[in-house]
Design a protein around this motif. Structure first.
Motif, short mmCIF file in Angstrom:
data_model
loop_
_atom_site.label_atom_id
_atom_site.label_comp_id
_atom_site.label_asym_id
_atom_site.label_seq_id
_atom_site.Cartn_x
_atom_site.Cartn_y
_atom_site.Cartn_z
N THR A 1 33.61 41.05 -9.62
CA THR A 1 34.50 41.93 -10.01
C THR A 1 34.27 42.72 -11.29
O THR A 1 33.44 42.60 -11.89
CB THR A 1 35.77 41.26 -10.16
N ARG A 2 35.36 43.81 -11.61
CA ARG A 2 35.39 44.42 -12.80
C ARG A 2 35.22 43.34 -14.19
O ARG A 2 34.43 43.46 -15.03
CB ARG A 2 36.44 45.23 -13.14
N THR A 3 35.99 42.30 -13.74
CA THR A 3 36.20 41.07 -14.89
C THR A 3 34.93 40.59 -15.28
O THR A 3 34.52 40.35 -16.24
CB THR A 3 37.37 40.36 -14.74
N HIS A 4 34.28 40.20 -13.99
CA HIS A 4 33.02 39.41 -14.05
C HIS A 4 31.93 40.29 -14.70
O HIS A 4 31.13 39.80 -15.36
CB HIS A 4 32.58 38.94 -12.81
N GLN A 5 32.00 41.76 -14.55
CA GLN A 5 31.08 42.54 -15.02
C GLN A 5 31.13 42.86 -16.63
O GLN A 5 30.21 43.27 -17.23
CB GLN A 5 31.26 43.96 -14.34
#
Length: 171
Positions: free
Chosen positions: A82-86
């Protein structure tokens, strides 16, 4: 836990109840006693559904891609991203790159060509739902392509070869 309490995974392990009964030091123990130790195989069916475009299964945030592991311990595995993981690897790279650049141009004088990085961006694939599948480093390398000549010794084109053996030879 809070962000994913309404996912299929969060409902299965009653994340809402964990949140209601959490008291700092006890919350970690409560999670560990509720969510069993697991392996990738325990999530393969869910990941396959996510590849087909289903949402809200393991994570609430929309997926942007799947990162492929290197396969060191067997076949490559896909990790939903997800964007958070990136964000965290992007922050780390963002901190590393200026440090490297400022070290190279001490007092405005270039001191060399940079770091020798023996890698390539590899291939990028797509799921049936159109999400990107690729190695984490490959996707990151593509995002910072414009910085490559300032940070690493090899020409930019070498990093975008799909054949790692050829890329390493050219590096």
């Amino acid at each position: 836990v809070e962000k994913n309490q309404h996912t299929e995974f969060g409902r299965r392990y009653q994340f809402s109840a964990l949140l209601k009964n959490s008291h700092n030091s006890q919350s970690i123990e409560a999670y560990k006693s509720t969510v069993p130790l697991s392996s990738y195989q325990d999530y393969e069916a869910e990941i396959e559904r996510m590849k087909q475009g289903e949402q809200n299964i393991l994570v609430a945030e929309p997926l942007i891609s799947f990162t492929a592991t290197s396969g060191t311990t067997g076949s490559a595995k896909l990790v939903p991203r997800t964007r958070t993981h990136q964000r965290i690897p992007t922050i780390i790279a963002g901190l590393m790159n200026p440090a490297t650049a400022s070290d190279r141009w001490l007092k405005g004088v270039p001191r060399g060509k940079g770091i020798c990085l023996l890698t390539c961006a590899g291939t990028i694939g797509h799921t049936q739902a159109g999400m990107t599948i690729g190695e984490h480093s490959a996707m990151g390398m593509r995002r910072i392509a414009g910085m490559i000549p300032h940070l690493w010794c090899s020409p930019t084109e070498v990093f975008f070869l799909e054949d790692i053996s050829t890329a390493r030879y050219l590096h």
